[in-house]
Design an enzyme around this catalytic site. Structure first.
Site: not given
Ligand code: ATR
Length: 266
Positions: A65, A85, A99
């Site tokens: 990431k 992500n 996220d």
């Protein structure tokens, strides 16, 4: 047929293929989602290759990431978090981070309003950064603590938040409305507790982003009659947000949750 994938290492146990394929079926899309093991040294090749082959989009997981920031064109959110992500291929190779919004929507799903709430965020990795970014935008009053102070201080400094040393954790727990575990503690059976769970109270919300098992923290929270929230809906909503970026469509979150919970039951 559009192809989607999650890249990571390890990636074998990712629930993203099961979750996204269930969503595609429900949505009637001609698409399939796969997991590919890719290390950081091949990340650039893999992302460019997926673009060249006309993939619909990618998710990235551990340990890719942060490194992906140098490979993609990050949007404002990914830039602020410092991690990617989700990758999309419309109009260039774009990096996103869902996220934080996933965590926020998971809390909302369970009726939790973060505005003005005192949030104790434990952890300073990529997941913690994403959550801190999103919840602070929504008006949460966040205190960060982390085992390694340097990492916690860096997160707090970057996002303009308060950092408190890990040794104060019990006092910090007592003073919070919402407690979020964004560490990896609890992933494995037999992991030590972060703090004595008997101090939790019924008015508190305990959100543990771990979804692979019922953690001791969540068990402590239930015992205290606090609101206990596991990481499944964060996984689902970060996936739903990625799906929206790729397709512009609303995702069937109930179906995705069902697929994830069924896979977890084995
Ligand atoms: P992710 O990107 O998934 O958030 P990470 O970057 O590896 O993962 O971060 C893991 C987090 O769990 C960190 O906050 C880590 O604390 P350190 O910064 O001190 O390493 C935390 N963590 C892992 N094991 C821990 C333990 N035994 N006690 C307390 N915190 C722990």
């Amino acid at each position: 047929m559009k192809v989607y994938a999650v890249l990571g290492d390890p990636v074998e146990h990712s629930l993203s293929p099961v979750m996204h394929n269930a969503a595609f079926r429900e949505m009637g899309l001609q698409a399939s989602y796969h997991a590919f093991r890719v290390g950081i040294n091949r990340l650039r090749d893999a992302i460019r290759g997926a673009d060249a082959m006309g993939f619909g989009g990618l998710n990235l997981t551990i340990p890719l990431k942060e490194g992906a920031m140098a490979v993609v064109e990050p949007d404002e959110t990914a830039k602020a978090i410092g991690a990617v992500n989700t990758v999309s291929f419309r109009g260039g190779i774009r990096g996103h981070n869902t996220d934080g919004i996933g965590a926020s929507l998971a809390l909302r799903h369970y009726g939790v309003d973060v505005r003005g709430a005192k949030v104790l965020l434990i952890g300073a990795g990529g997941a913690a950064r994403a959550i801190a970014y999103q919840l602070s935008r929504e008006g949460a009053r966040i205190v960060v603590t982390n085992r390694t102070p340097e990492r916690g201080l860096a997160l707090a400094r970057d996002l303009g938040l308060e950092f408190r040393p890990f040794v104060e954790i019990e006092e910090l727990v007592r003073g919070s409305d919402i407690l979020i575990n964004a560490t990896s503690v609890g992933m494995r059976d037999g992991d030590p507790r972060l703090f004595d769970g008997s101090m939790l109270r019924a008015e508190q919300v305990v959100f543990d982003i771990i979804y692979s098992r019922e953690t001791e923290l969540l068990r402590d929270a239930r015992r205290a009659r606090a609101k206990a929230i596991d990481g499944v809906m964060m996984l689902v909503y970060q996936g739903a947000a990625a799906l929206r970026i790729w397709t512009g469509l609303d995702a069937p979150v109930d179906v995705m949750e069902g697929a994830v919970r069924a896979a977890l039951r084995g």
